[in-house]
Design a protein around this motif. Structure first.
Motif, PDB file in Angstrom:
ATOM      1  N   HIS A  56       7.961  -3.745 -13.742  1.00  0.00           N
ATOM      2  CA  HIS A  56       8.982  -4.170 -14.594  1.00  0.00           C
ATOM      3  C   HIS A  56       9.521  -3.022 -15.223  1.00  0.00           C
ATOM      4  N   GLN A  57       9.146  -1.765 -14.997  1.00  0.00           N
ATOM      5  CA  GLN A  57      10.111  -0.282 -14.985  1.00  0.00           C
ATOM      6  C   GLN A  57      10.746  -0.099 -13.784  1.00  0.00           C
ATOM      7  N   GLY A  58      10.911  -1.099 -13.372  1.00  0.00           N
ATOM      8  CA  GLY A  58      11.683  -0.608 -12.064  1.00  0.00           C
ATOM      9  C   GLY A  58      11.332  -0.545 -11.227  1.00  0.00           C
ATOM     10  N   ASN A  59       9.878   0.277 -10.626  1.00  0.00           N
ATOM     11  CA  ASN A  59       9.722   1.210 -10.133  1.00  0.00           C
ATOM     12  C   ASN A  59       9.322   0.424  -8.453  1.00  0.00           C
ATOM     13  N   ILE A  60       8.987   1.027  -7.125  1.00  0.00           N
ATOM     14  CA  ILE A  60       9.032   0.553  -5.926  1.00  0.00           C
ATOM     15  C   ILE A  60       7.636   0.585  -5.604  1.00  0.00           C
ATOM     16  N   VAL A  61       6.999  -0.434  -5.707  1.00  0.00           N
ATOM     17  CA  VAL A  61       5.698  -0.668  -5.219  1.00  0.00           C
ATOM     18  C   VAL A  61       5.439  -1.183  -3.346  1.00  0.00           C
ATOM     19  N   LEU A  62       4.777  -0.114  -2.199  1.00  0.00           N
ATOM     20  CA  LEU A  62       5.016  -0.786  -1.030  1.00  0.00           C
ATOM     21  C   LEU A  62       3.863  -0.637  -0.401  1.00  0.00           C
ATOM     22  N   ALA A  63       3.727  -1.618   0.288  1.00  0.00           N
ATOM     23  CA  ALA A  63       2.295  -1.623   0.909  1.00  0.00           C
ATOM     24  C   ALA A  63       2.927  -1.260   2.199  1.00  0.00           C
ATOM     25  N   ASN A  64       2.657   0.220   2.586  1.00  0.00           N
ATOM     26  CA  ASN A  64       2.977   1.440   3.613  1.00  0.00           C
ATOM     27  C   ASN A  64       1.184   0.990   5.223  1.00  0.00           C
ATOM     28  N   VAL A  65       2.076   0.609   5.832  1.00  0.00           N
ATOM     29  CA  VAL A  65       1.118   0.717   7.080  1.00  0.00           C
ATOM     30  C   VAL A  65       0.471   1.536   7.737  1.00  0.00           C
ATOM     31  N   GLY A  66       1.129   2.990   7.211  1.00  0.00           N
ATOM     32  CA  GLY A  66       0.601   4.135   7.266  1.00  0.00           C
ATOM     33  C   GLY A  66       1.738   5.423   7.389  1.00  0.00           C
ATOM     34  N   GLY A  67       1.141   6.687   7.475  1.00  0.00           N
ATOM     35  CA  GLY A  67       2.329   7.761   7.204  1.00  0.00           C
ATOM     36  C   GLY A  67       1.677   8.173   8.523  1.00  0.00           C
ATOM     37  N   THR A  68       0.999   7.819  10.317  1.00  0.00           N
ATOM     38  CA  THR A  68       1.181   8.330  10.979  1.00  0.00           C
ATOM     39  C   THR A  68       2.129   7.755  12.235  1.00  0.00           C
ATOM     40  N   SER A  69       1.805   7.667  13.104  1.00  0.00           N
ATOM     41  CA  SER A  69       2.208   7.060  14.549  1.00  0.00           C
ATOM     42  C   SER A  69       0.626   5.901  14.807  1.00  0.00           C
ATOM     43  N   PHE A  70       1.022   5.284  15.121  1.00  0.00           N
ATOM     44  CA  PHE A  70      -0.108   3.626  14.839  1.00  0.00           C
ATOM     45  C   PHE A  70      -1.495   4.314  15.765  1.00  0.00           C
ATOM     46  N   GLY A  71      -1.264   5.115  16.804  1.00  0.00           N
ATOM     47  CA  GLY A  71      -2.813   5.164  17.285  1.00  0.00           C
ATOM     48  C   GLY A  71      -4.093   5.863  16.276  1.00  0.00           C
ATOM     49  N   TRP A  72      -2.930   6.095  14.642  1.00  0.00           N
ATOM     50  CA  TRP A  72      -3.884   7.098  13.602  1.00  0.00           C
ATOM     51  C   TRP A  72      -3.840   6.873  12.915  1.00  0.00           C
TER      52      TRP A  72
END
Length: 129
Positions: A56-72
């Motif tokens: 409701h404040q305009g913030n964007i909420v993400l479900a993020n798979v990861g911040g690294t490459s797929f193996g990690w």
């Protein structure tokens, strides 16, 4: 676009699209406004966000798979909060109730976020505000 996956509309009718390692924001007529995000290992970085919602404040909420490459990915499964301009605000802690494959997200007006965990076949609930 480069692999758009999820879309939501915020309270101002902006169209928010997850697109590979970034988020793109458009007005209601699909005119490009701005983008943010990149692949990396910092808390604000993203790797193939698999869900997006706007609070409701305009913030964007993400479900993020990861911040690294797929193996990690083990340490990268997160739910992130960004301001409407793309400035990173925080990462929602899932300590004690770890996400294994976040894949969809919804927010409530009272500051909760629901995340579909596709690996564990469940919905997880966190407080973020």
């Amino acid at each position: 676009f480069d692999q758009p996956c999820f879309v939501c509309v915020d309270g101002e009718d902006n169209v928010i699209v997850t697109d590979n390692h970034r988020v793109q924001v458009f007005d209601k007529d699909l005119n490009f406004k701005h983008q943010f995000g990149k692949w990396g290992r910092r808390p604000q970085d993203m790797w193939c966000p698999m869900g997006v919602a706007s609070d409701h404040q305009g913030n964007i909420v993400l479900a993020n798979v990861g911040g690294t490459s797929f193996g990690w990915l083990r340490n990268g499964m997160t739910v992130q909060v960004f301001r409407p301009d793309g400035t990173w605000v925080s990462t929602i802690s899932s300590d004690g109730d770890k996400l294994n494959l976040p894949h969809g997200v919804a927010v409530t007006e009272d500051g909760h976020v629901f995340v579909a965990d596709a690996f564990d076949n469940c919905i997880r609930k966190y407080r973020y505000m």
